[in-house]
Design an enzyme around this catalytic site. Structure first.
Site, PDB file in Angstrom:
ATOM      1  N   ARG A  15       0.837  -1.205   0.000  1.00 28.26           N
ATOM      2  CA  ARG A  15       0.000   0.000   0.000  1.00 28.26           C
ATOM      3  C   ARG A  15       0.872   1.256   0.000  1.00 28.26           C
ATOM      4  O   ARG A  15       0.556   2.237  -0.676  1.00 28.26           O
ATOM      5  CB  ARG A  15      -0.945   0.007   1.205  1.00 28.26           C
ATOM      6  CG  ARG A  15      -2.044  -1.035   1.118  1.00 28.26           C
ATOM      7  CD  ARG A  15      -3.022  -0.907   2.257  1.00 28.26           C
ATOM      8  NE  ARG A  15      -3.823   0.309   2.164  1.00 28.26           N
ATOM      9  CZ  ARG A  15      -4.558   0.799   3.154  1.00 28.26           C
ATOM     10  NH1 ARG A  15      -4.575   0.187   4.328  1.00 28.26           N
ATOM     11  NH2 ARG A  15      -5.270   1.895   2.987  1.00 28.26           N
TER      12      ARG A  15
ATOM     13  N   CYS B 240      -1.063   6.192   9.075  1.00 30.06           N
ATOM     14  CA  CYS B 240      -1.404   4.940   8.403  1.00 30.06           C
ATOM     15  C   CYS B 240      -2.523   5.255   7.415  1.00 30.06           C
ATOM     16  O   CYS B 240      -2.477   6.292   6.754  1.00 30.06           O
ATOM     17  CB  CYS B 240      -1.807   3.872   9.423  1.00 30.06           C
ATOM     18  SG  CYS B 240      -3.136   4.388  10.519  1.00 30.06           S
TER      19      CYS B 240
END
Length: 273
Positions: free
Chosen positions: A175, A231
């Site tokens: 990611r 995050c």
């Protein structure tokens, strides 16, 4: 070492206040259901969506609650600034660390994260019941510590080179690189960020505190370096914030809005690779 994480064997259960932070990203009702089935006697339940986020806001997937709502949460939980507070979840999850971060933000300096999960705590002999805790409401006034909170504006200044902070992305490497993006509008990472997958902090479902972890943490940033962790939604970066704090790092901020907030603007700059 700052002893952010503690084992139940080191807890004097006669003089503490408990917070049950169990939650499931796959089932938003699971934490409340588990609490209603059984919890540490006297524990109040803090729900990620209802208490530790404001889902009416547009600032990412788990937006920062207002100070007013957080203050009300602390007061109805019966908390005072000098209380010994212990937060738990299922063990190795990011929900107790998220709750602990808010306690740090509000000035509760004697708050700790229990390493063990609820089932292990129960097996150790700690008393449990299924009665909803109704503590006496306190009149606490939080002492907000803005030095551990990174706003979007602060992150924009960091990207522009106007702060001394190093951004650290706690998501999985694929990611971070932008190979996949299952949740957010745009794949990639905030420009200039390093990557440290928070899952590295665990082994067999529990947070680990061996020499390998200490070495990884020290290699990630020295204790004097200013860092901002993020995050996808501000949840799984909280274990990294907590672990850095545990090993003596003091100049840490959490970007609560995180990547989901960053890419909410059409002109947001991202990097890949």
């Amino acid at each position: 070492m700052n002893n952010v994480f503690v084992s139940i064997k080191d807890v004097n259960a006669s003089d503490v206040k408990w917070i049950d932070a169990r939650f499931s990203l796959a089932d938003a009702n699971e934490g409340k259901r588990l609490y209603n089935e059984s919890h540490i006697t006297g524990a109040v339940h803090w729900d990620l969506n209802e208490d530790l986020s404001d889902l009416t806001k547009k600032d990412g997937r788990q937006p920062m609650p207002s100070k007013e709502s957080l203050g009300d949460l602390f007061r109805r939980s019966g908390l005072n600034l000098d209380d010994n507070i212990f937060v738990y979840d299922d063990g190795g999850s990011p929900f107790a660390t998220r709750a602990w971060w808010f306690l740090q933000y509000a000035g509760f300096e004697n708050a700790f994260i229990v390493i063990e999960g609820f089932e292990e705590m129960k097996a150790s002999g700690l008393p449990v019941d299924n009665e909803t805790a109704l503590p006496k409401k306190s009149s606490v006034n939080p002492r907000w510590n803005e030095l551990i909170y990174a706003t979007r504006d602060f992150v924009e200044k960091t990207v522009a080179g106007e702060t001394a902070n190093q951004l650290i992305d706690a998501r999985a490497p694929n990611r971070y690189r932008g190979d996949v993006e299952p949740l957010d509008r745009v794949a990639g990472h905030i420009p200039g960020a390093l990557n440290f997958d928070w899952e590295q902090l665990k082994q067999d479902g529990k947070f680990r505190f061996d020499e390998s972890i200490q070495e990884k943490i020290s290699n990630l940033a020295n204790s004097n370096q200013q860092v901002t962790v993020y995050c996808g939604s501000g949840v799984t970066a909280s274990p990294l914030f907590a672990m850095l704090s545990h090993y003596g790092h003091e100049n840490i901020r959490l970007y609560v809005g995180s990547y989901s907030d960053w890419v909410s603007k059409e002109d947001a700059k991202v990097e890949k690779g």
